[in-house]
Design a protein around this motif. Structure first.
Motif, mmCIF file in Angstrom:
data_model
loop_
_atom_site.group_PDB
_atom_site.id
_atom_site.type_symbol
_atom_site.label_atom_id
_atom_site.label_comp_id
_atom_site.label_asym_id
_atom_site.label_seq_id
_atom_site.Cartn_x
_atom_site.Cartn_y
_atom_site.Cartn_z
ATOM 1 N N ASP A 149 -1.160 10.067 -9.115
ATOM 2 C CA ASP A 149 -1.847 11.307 -8.735
ATOM 3 C C ASP A 149 -2.166 11.294 -7.243
ATOM 4 O O ASP A 149 -1.974 12.287 -6.551
ATOM 5 C CB ASP A 149 -3.149 11.484 -9.521
ATOM 6 N N ILE A 150 -2.644 10.177 -6.756
ATOM 7 C CA ILE A 150 -2.967 10.042 -5.339
ATOM 8 C C ILE A 150 -1.695 10.135 -4.512
ATOM 9 O O ILE A 150 -1.653 10.805 -3.488
ATOM 10 C CB ILE A 150 -3.718 8.722 -5.073
ATOM 11 N N SER A 151 -0.650 9.473 -4.961
ATOM 12 C CA SER A 151 0.631 9.508 -4.252
ATOM 13 C C SER A 151 1.148 10.927 -4.132
ATOM 14 O O SER A 151 1.577 11.357 -3.052
ATOM 15 C CB SER A 151 1.664 8.653 -4.991
ATOM 16 N N LYS A 152 1.107 11.658 -5.232
ATOM 17 C CA LYS A 152 1.573 13.048 -5.224
ATOM 18 C C LYS A 152 0.714 13.910 -4.314
ATOM 19 O O LYS A 152 1.215 14.771 -3.594
ATOM 20 C CB LYS A 152 1.569 13.612 -6.646
ATOM 21 N N PHE A 153 -0.602 13.685 -4.341
ATOM 22 C CA PHE A 153 -1.518 14.456 -3.511
ATOM 23 C C PHE A 153 -1.233 14.227 -2.034
ATOM 24 O O PHE A 153 -1.134 15.187 -1.250
ATOM 25 C CB PHE A 153 -2.972 14.083 -3.826
ATOM 26 N N ILE A 154 -1.088 12.979 -1.644
ATOM 27 C CA ILE A 154 -0.843 12.665 -0.237
ATOM 28 C C ILE A 154 0.492 13.257 0.216
ATOM 29 O O ILE A 154 0.581 13.847 1.291
ATOM 30 C CB ILE A 154 -0.915 11.152 0.009
ATOM 31 N N LEU A 198 -6.770 -0.334 -1.229
ATOM 32 C CA LEU A 198 -7.598 0.866 -1.335
ATOM 33 C C LEU A 198 -8.133 1.316 0.022
ATOM 34 O O LEU A 198 -8.224 2.514 0.285
ATOM 35 C CB LEU A 198 -8.744 0.644 -2.318
ATOM 36 N N ASP A 199 -8.461 0.384 0.902
ATOM 37 C CA ASP A 199 -8.953 0.792 2.216
ATOM 38 C C ASP A 199 -7.889 1.564 2.986
ATOM 39 O O ASP A 199 -8.190 2.540 3.669
ATOM 40 C CB ASP A 199 -9.457 -0.408 3.020
ATOM 41 N N LYS A 200 -6.637 1.174 2.825
ATOM 42 C CA LYS A 200 -5.558 1.906 3.491
ATOM 43 C C LYS A 200 -5.297 3.248 2.809
ATOM 44 O O LYS A 200 -4.964 4.223 3.469
ATOM 45 C CB LYS A 200 -4.276 1.071 3.515
ATOM 46 N N VAL A 201 -5.448 3.294 1.496
ATOM 47 C CA VAL A 201 -5.320 4.570 0.780
ATOM 48 C C VAL A 201 -6.380 5.535 1.295
ATOM 49 O O VAL A 201 -6.093 6.691 1.607
ATOM 50 C CB VAL A 201 -5.438 4.389 -0.751
ATOM 51 N N ASN A 202 -7.614 5.052 1.419
ATOM 52 C CA ASN A 202 -8.689 5.904 1.925
ATOM 53 C C ASN A 202 -8.445 6.307 3.376
ATOM 54 O O ASN A 202 -8.784 7.419 3.786
ATOM 55 C CB ASN A 202 -10.047 5.232 1.767
ATOM 56 N N HIS A 203 -7.837 5.421 4.135
ATOM 57 C CA HIS A 203 -7.499 5.761 5.514
ATOM 58 C C HIS A 203 -6.499 6.922 5.535
ATOM 59 O O HIS A 203 -6.648 7.871 6.309
ATOM 60 C CB HIS A 203 -6.933 4.537 6.231
ATOM 61 N N ALA A 204 -5.498 6.856 4.664
ATOM 62 C CA ALA A 204 -4.520 7.947 4.560
ATOM 63 C C ALA A 204 -5.193 9.227 4.086
ATOM 64 O O ALA A 204 -4.962 10.311 4.632
ATOM 65 C CB ALA A 204 -3.386 7.559 3.617
ATOM 66 N N LEU A 205 -6.041 9.118 3.076
ATOM 67 C CA LEU A 205 -6.722 10.297 2.537
ATOM 68 C C LEU A 205 -7.676 10.923 3.549
ATOM 69 O O LEU A 205 -7.916 12.127 3.518
ATOM 70 C CB LEU A 205 -7.488 9.922 1.261
ATOM 71 N N SER A 206 -8.205 10.105 4.451
ATOM 72 C CA SER A 206 -9.147 10.634 5.445
ATOM 73 C C SER A 206 -8.485 11.664 6.355
ATOM 74 O O SER A 206 -9.170 12.509 6.929
ATOM 75 C CB SER A 206 -9.758 9.500 6.271
ATOM 76 N N ASN A 227 -9.557 14.758 4.853
ATOM 77 C CA ASN A 227 -10.997 14.781 4.553
ATOM 78 C C ASN A 227 -11.303 14.424 3.105
ATOM 79 O O ASN A 227 -12.166 15.040 2.468
ATOM 80 C CB ASN A 227 -11.610 16.137 4.919
ATOM 81 N N CYS A 228 -10.586 13.436 2.565
ATOM 82 C CA CYS A 228 -10.774 12.979 1.188
ATOM 83 C C CYS A 228 -10.918 11.463 1.153
ATOM 84 O O CYS A 228 -10.477 10.773 2.074
ATOM 85 C CB CYS A 228 -9.576 13.362 0.325
ATOM 86 N N VAL A 229 -11.517 10.945 0.089
ATOM 87 C CA VAL A 229 -11.594 9.506 -0.160
ATOM 88 C C VAL A 229 -11.534 9.253 -1.659
ATOM 89 O O VAL A 229 -11.845 10.140 -2.456
ATOM 90 C CB VAL A 229 -12.885 8.854 0.388
#
Length: 73
Positions: free
Chosen positions: A8-13, A50-58, A61-63
Motif C-alpha cells: 500500500d505504501i509502495s503504491k502510494f509513493i 522505516l526511517d527511509k520510508v518516512n523520509h520518502a513520505l515526508s 507531508n505524510c509519515v
C-alpha cells in the motif's frame, strides 16, 4: 512491516511521485534518497528501513506511524 501494508505504501509513493511529475531519478535527488532505495520501495520490498520510508513520505507531508494492534484485528 506487513507485506500488504508495505505494498500500500509502495503504491502510494509511486502514485504521488507520478502525480508530482517526477521520475524515480528526480524523486531520489529531491528527497536525498538513493535511486536503488526508491526503486526497491516502489517494488514493495519488505525489508526497507522505516526511517527511509518516512523520509520518502515526508515529500508528500505524510509519515507512517505505529499503533498497538487490537486483539480482533
Amino acid at each position: 512491516m506487513e507485506k500488504n501494508k508495505n505494498n500500500d505504501i509502495s503504491k502510494f509513493i509511486k502514485m504521488k511521485r507520478k502525480e508530482y511529475g517526477l521520475t524515480q531519478e528526480e524523486f531520489a535527488l529531491k528527497s536525498g534518497l538513493g535511486l536503488r532505495f526508491v526503486r526497491e520501495l516502489e517494488q514493495g520490498k519488505t525489508t526497507v528501513r522505516l526511517d527511509k520510508v518516512n523520509h520518502a513520505l515526508s515529500m508528500f507531508n505524510c509519515v507512517v506511524t505505529y499503533r498497538k494492534k487490537e486483539k480482533d484485528e
